[in-house]
Write a protein that holds these residues in place. Structure first.
Motif, PDB file in Angstrom:
ATOM      1  N   PHE A 212       0.805  -1.221   0.000  1.00  0.00           N
ATOM      2  CA  PHE A 212       0.000   0.000   0.000  1.00  0.00           C
ATOM      3  C   PHE A 212       0.838   1.270   0.000  1.00  0.00           C
ATOM      4  O   PHE A 212       0.426   2.290  -0.516  1.00  0.00           O
ATOM      5  N   SER A 213       2.014   1.199   0.638  1.00  0.00           N
ATOM      6  CA  SER A 213       2.791   2.438   0.724  1.00  0.00           C
ATOM      7  C   SER A 213       3.904   2.481  -0.326  1.00  0.00           C
ATOM      8  O   SER A 213       4.763   3.353  -0.295  1.00  0.00           O
ATOM      9  N   ASP A 214       3.867   1.540  -1.269  1.00  0.00           N
ATOM     10  CA  ASP A 214       4.868   1.505  -2.340  1.00  0.00           C
ATOM     11  C   ASP A 214       4.396   2.423  -3.482  1.00  0.00           C
ATOM     12  O   ASP A 214       3.505   2.073  -4.254  1.00  0.00           O
ATOM     13  N   HIS A 215       5.022   3.596  -3.557  1.00  0.00           N
ATOM     14  CA  HIS A 215       4.518   4.601  -4.507  1.00  0.00           C
ATOM     15  C   HIS A 215       4.703   4.200  -5.966  1.00  0.00           C
ATOM     16  O   HIS A 215       3.845   4.477  -6.800  1.00  0.00           O
ATOM     17  N   ALA A 216       5.820   3.535  -6.251  1.00  0.00           N
ATOM     18  CA  ALA A 216       6.064   3.096  -7.633  1.00  0.00           C
ATOM     19  C   ALA A 216       4.971   2.109  -8.059  1.00  0.00           C
ATOM     20  O   ALA A 216       4.442   2.165  -9.175  1.00  0.00           O
ATOM     21  N   PHE A 217       4.645   1.236  -7.137  1.00  0.00           N
ATOM     22  CA  PHE A 217       3.618   0.234  -7.420  1.00  0.00           C
ATOM     23  C   PHE A 217       2.260   0.892  -7.631  1.00  0.00           C
ATOM     24  O   PHE A 217       1.509   0.548  -8.546  1.00  0.00           O
ATOM     25  N   ASN A 224      -2.608   1.749 -15.037  1.00  0.00           N
ATOM     26  CA  ASN A 224      -3.461   0.700 -15.582  1.00  0.00           C
ATOM     27  C   ASN A 224      -4.915   0.835 -15.123  1.00  0.00           C
ATOM     28  O   ASN A 224      -5.687  -0.129 -15.168  1.00  0.00           O
ATOM     29  N   ASP A 225      -5.232   2.041 -14.632  1.00  0.00           N
ATOM     30  CA  ASP A 225      -6.604   2.316 -14.226  1.00  0.00           C
ATOM     31  C   ASP A 225      -7.094   1.431 -13.085  1.00  0.00           C
ATOM     32  O   ASP A 225      -8.234   0.982 -13.069  1.00  0.00           O
ATOM     33  N   ILE A 226      -6.163   1.171 -12.158  1.00  0.00           N
ATOM     34  CA  ILE A 226      -6.523   0.317 -11.025  1.00  0.00           C
ATOM     35  C   ILE A 226      -6.315   1.098  -9.734  1.00  0.00           C
ATOM     36  O   ILE A 226      -5.319   1.799  -9.578  1.00  0.00           O
ATOM     37  N   MET A 227      -7.263   0.969  -8.830  1.00  0.00           N
ATOM     38  CA  MET A 227      -7.112   1.615  -7.535  1.00  0.00           C
ATOM     39  C   MET A 227      -7.079   0.548  -6.450  1.00  0.00           C
ATOM     40  O   MET A 227      -7.871  -0.385  -6.460  1.00  0.00           O
ATOM     41  N   LEU A 228      -6.129   0.686  -5.534  1.00  0.00           N
ATOM     42  CA  LEU A 228      -6.020  -0.284  -4.446  1.00  0.00           C
ATOM     43  C   LEU A 228      -6.905   0.130  -3.285  1.00  0.00           C
ATOM     44  O   LEU A 228      -6.988   1.295  -2.936  1.00  0.00           O
ATOM     45  N   MET A 489       4.554 -11.616  -2.235  1.00  0.00           N
ATOM     46  CA  MET A 489       3.149 -11.203  -2.269  1.00  0.00           C
ATOM     47  C   MET A 489       2.898 -10.088  -3.293  1.00  0.00           C
ATOM     48  O   MET A 489       1.928 -10.127  -4.051  1.00  0.00           O
ATOM     49  N   GLY A 490       3.811  -9.120  -3.327  1.00  0.00           N
ATOM     50  CA  GLY A 490       3.670  -8.013  -4.286  1.00  0.00           C
ATOM     51  C   GLY A 490       3.674  -8.520  -5.722  1.00  0.00           C
ATOM     52  O   GLY A 490       2.848  -8.101  -6.549  1.00  0.00           O
ATOM     53  N   ASP A 491       4.586  -9.431  -6.005  1.00  0.00           N
ATOM     54  CA  ASP A 491       4.666  -9.998  -7.362  1.00  0.00           C
ATOM     55  C   ASP A 491       3.394 -10.759  -7.714  1.00  0.00           C
ATOM     56  O   ASP A 491       2.918 -10.737  -8.848  1.00  0.00           O
ATOM     57  N   MET A 492       2.868 -11.457  -6.725  1.00  0.00           N
ATOM     58  CA  MET A 492       1.638 -12.233  -6.960  1.00  0.00           C
ATOM     59  C   MET A 492       0.478 -11.303  -7.327  1.00  0.00           C
ATOM     60  O   MET A 492      -0.329 -11.611  -8.198  1.00  0.00           O
ATOM     61  N   LEU A 497      -3.145  -9.435 -11.527  1.00  0.00           N
ATOM     62  CA  LEU A 497      -3.731  -8.300 -12.247  1.00  0.00           C
ATOM     63  C   LEU A 497      -3.234  -8.198 -13.682  1.00  0.00           C
ATOM     64  O   LEU A 497      -3.586  -7.283 -14.410  1.00  0.00           O
ATOM     65  N   GLY A 498      -2.385  -9.155 -14.058  1.00  0.00           N
ATOM     66  CA  GLY A 498      -1.892  -9.155 -15.431  1.00  0.00           C
ATOM     67  C   GLY A 498      -0.885  -8.049 -15.711  1.00  0.00           C
ATOM     68  O   GLY A 498      -0.765  -7.580 -16.836  1.00  0.00           O
ATOM     69  N   LEU A 499      -0.158  -7.626 -14.669  1.00  0.00           N
ATOM     70  CA  LEU A 499       0.872  -6.602 -14.864  1.00  0.00           C
ATOM     71  C   LEU A 499       2.234  -7.281 -14.918  1.00  0.00           C
ATOM     72  O   LEU A 499       2.413  -8.354 -14.355  1.00  0.00           O
ATOM     73  N   LYS A 500       3.206  -6.620 -15.555  1.00  0.00           N
ATOM     74  CA  LYS A 500       4.549  -7.205 -15.643  1.00  0.00           C
ATOM     75  C   LYS A 500       5.202  -7.250 -14.272  1.00  0.00           C
ATOM     76  O   LYS A 500       5.218  -6.268 -13.552  1.00  0.00           O
ATOM     77  N   VAL A 501       5.769  -8.379 -13.887  1.00  0.00           N
ATOM     78  CA  VAL A 501       6.461  -8.505 -12.596  1.00  0.00           C
ATOM     79  C   VAL A 501       7.869  -7.933 -12.731  1.00  0.00           C
ATOM     80  O   VAL A 501       8.566  -8.243 -13.676  1.00  0.00           O
TER      81      VAL A 501
END
Ligand SMILES: *Cc1c(COP(=O)(O)O)cnc(C)c1O
Length: 501
Positions: A212-217, A224-228, A489-492, A497-501
């Protein structure tokens, strides 16, 4: 009486100074500075409790929630409430109250997943959907949730197939009951994903907070139009609906003539992440006549030690117990009490939370401890817990789950030591069916029996019908078998979400 605050704003416990509307705070879950959202001012009842006697749960829900969620219209809020508290609950009154061994047990487990988490997670998806519309969010909302066992299922069940949402749950492998695990791994819904992680709940929760606090992520997601968002009990959209049942329970006791108008009651809560008991405290601050808040811990008794010494210290062995939903060393919602106790100082709260993060402990000063004197802590060992399940059954025929029993056991000790004879409500947080083996094992010989045989036995012994939630998973196929390491967990999340790891 009191004036309704028309435009309630939410601010972070860590003092970044931003003010959000209720719907924005619900969408975000956690503040950008890592803090938790608090209402800028705590509202108080703008009604008389006795005037709510005879009215239903939905009415109490509306009367409370409108004081917090002020940017929801009356229609929006009532619609959310109608959709949440309906036939998913197996009792029309939504909560039931049982009298046993000199205490009132408020049964909060009549929802779809038979734990108290349903009380708030039945409404949160609806609050979020309205919030997204209000704030012109058209992308996907992704709910990330770490669970100690019950939140995961209740959140998946609440969000399953809710349009525009995706939900990803992480639970500690080996750290939940077999029924809890089966409830999660059999969950249907095209938008749900669940992982068993190699670590305990604190590890999983810390990792979710880090994501949640990872700004790059976050930027990658935004691109990608996604909100956590979070369905964890830190979300204000969970805390507020939990205030409702304490108020409603009081009203029902008034209605039954078990208490007099204005009579103070104690509230005893089996505590993990400190969300449920905090809601009871909010109810008190709003005007509910409450004497003591009894915070009951299992062997992971960080909070018991804190209330005794003023030192919060998570540096200790983590114990797996028969009350897994309380196996927590970092009680996230406690930050809100810390914040209130230091005069709502974001700087002070932030400093203490940083100490907790860096060294694993912090201490509260005298004035903070004085502020918290409404609270008293207690704990029950595994042995005491099992003995108490047996005691309550023997004395009253009432069968309680191991979480409820921690509270019940702590209350019994409190009563004997304090001689406080104030009438007491105990939060009954899960159906015994969810923990059938531990419960029946305390009462009878279940050697060699499997889960389903024990469930039959519980049915015969208690006379309480087997809940639909249990019947439903009996022959349900296991859909989710994924496991992962904490670090991954972040990679998962990216992968799902179909984003590049
Ligand atoms: C989550 C849970 C608790 C702990 O509640 P908190 O709000 O995290 O303190 C207690 N009992 C059961 C059954 C739970 O699911």
């Amino acid at each position: 009486m009191y004036k309704h605050i028309n435009d309630m704003k939410y601010i972070s416990t860590r003092g970044d100074g931003r003010k959000l509307s209720a719907s924005q705070a619900i969408l975000k879950g956690l503040a950008d500075d890592g803090g938790l959202f608090m209402p800028e001012k705590l509202p108080v009842f703008d009604f008389e409790l006795k005037d709510l006697v005879g009215r239903d749960y939905k009415n109490t829900a509306y009367r409370i929630m409108r004081l917090y969620f002020t940017d929801y219209s009356e229609d929006e809020l009532k619609e959310c409430i109608d959709k949440a508290y309906d036939g998913k609950f197996d009792t029309e009154s939504i909560i039931d109250i049982k009298h046993a061994c000199g205490a009132f047990y408020i049964e909060l487990f009549h929802g779809a997943t038979i734990a108290f988490k349903d009380m708030a997670l039945s409404i949160l998806p609806h609050l979020m959907k309205v919030a997204a519309k209000k704030n012109n969010i058209h992308g996907r909302i992704v709910i990330l949730t770490a669970t100690s066992g019950d939140t995961g299922k209740a959140a998946m069940s609440g969000f399953a197939d809710v349009e525009g949402t995706r939900i990803i749950v992480f639970y500690p492998k080996g750290g939940v009951s077999s029924i809890q695990e089966l409830q999660m791994t059999t969950q249907k819904g095209a938008n749900v994903e669940v992982f068993a992680v190699h670590g305990n709940f604190d590890d999983a929760q810390a990792s979710v907070k880090k994501i949640f606090s990872d700004h790059a992520f976050k930027k990658l997601l935004a691109d990608n139009d996604i909100m956590l968002s979070s369905a964890n009990s830190i979300n204000i959209g969970r805390l507020v609906p939990q205030i409702v049942y304490y108020v409603h329970a009081y009203i029902k006791l008034l209605e039954a003539g078990d208490i007099n108008d204005g009579e103070k009651v104690n509230i005893c809560v089996p505590t993990g992440n400190f969300g449920n008991i905090l809601a009871a405290y909010f109810a008190k601050l709003m005007g509910l006549p409450v004497n003591k808040l009894i915070c009951a811990s299992n062997e992971n008794k960080v909070l018991f030690d804190f209330f005794k010494t003023g030192i919060y210290d998570k540096n200790r062995n983590f114990t797996l117990t028969i009350s897994p939903s309380m196996d927590i060393l970092i009680s996230s919602n406690f930050e809100r009490l810390i914040y209130l106790s230091c005069g709502c100082s974001g700087a002070k709260t932030s400093k203490l939370m940083y100490e907790l993060y860096s060294s694993g402990h912090y201490s509260a000063d005298k004035s903070m401890m004085k502020f918290m004197s409404d609270f008293t802590g207690g704990f029950a060992s595994e042995y005491e817990n099992l003995e108490n399940i047996k005691r309550v059954y023997k004395e009253s025929g009432y069968i309680i789950d191991p979480h409820t029993s921690v509270a019940s056991s702590v209350y019994e000790k409190y009563k004997n030591e304090s001689h406080d004879d104030t009438k007491t409500l105990i939060a009954a947080t899960a159906s015994p069916y969810k923990f059938a083996k531990s419960v029946m094992g305390a009462i009878a010989d279940i050697n060699g029996m499997d889960d389903w045989e024990v469930i039959e036995m519980l049915n015969k012994t208690s006379g309480v019908a087997i809940p639909k939630a249990v019947i439903d998973i009996k022959d349900a196929p296991v859909i989710h078998k994924l496991e992962c390491d904490i670090e991954l967990m972040g990679d998962m999340v990216k992968k799902v979400l179909g984003l590049k790891v």
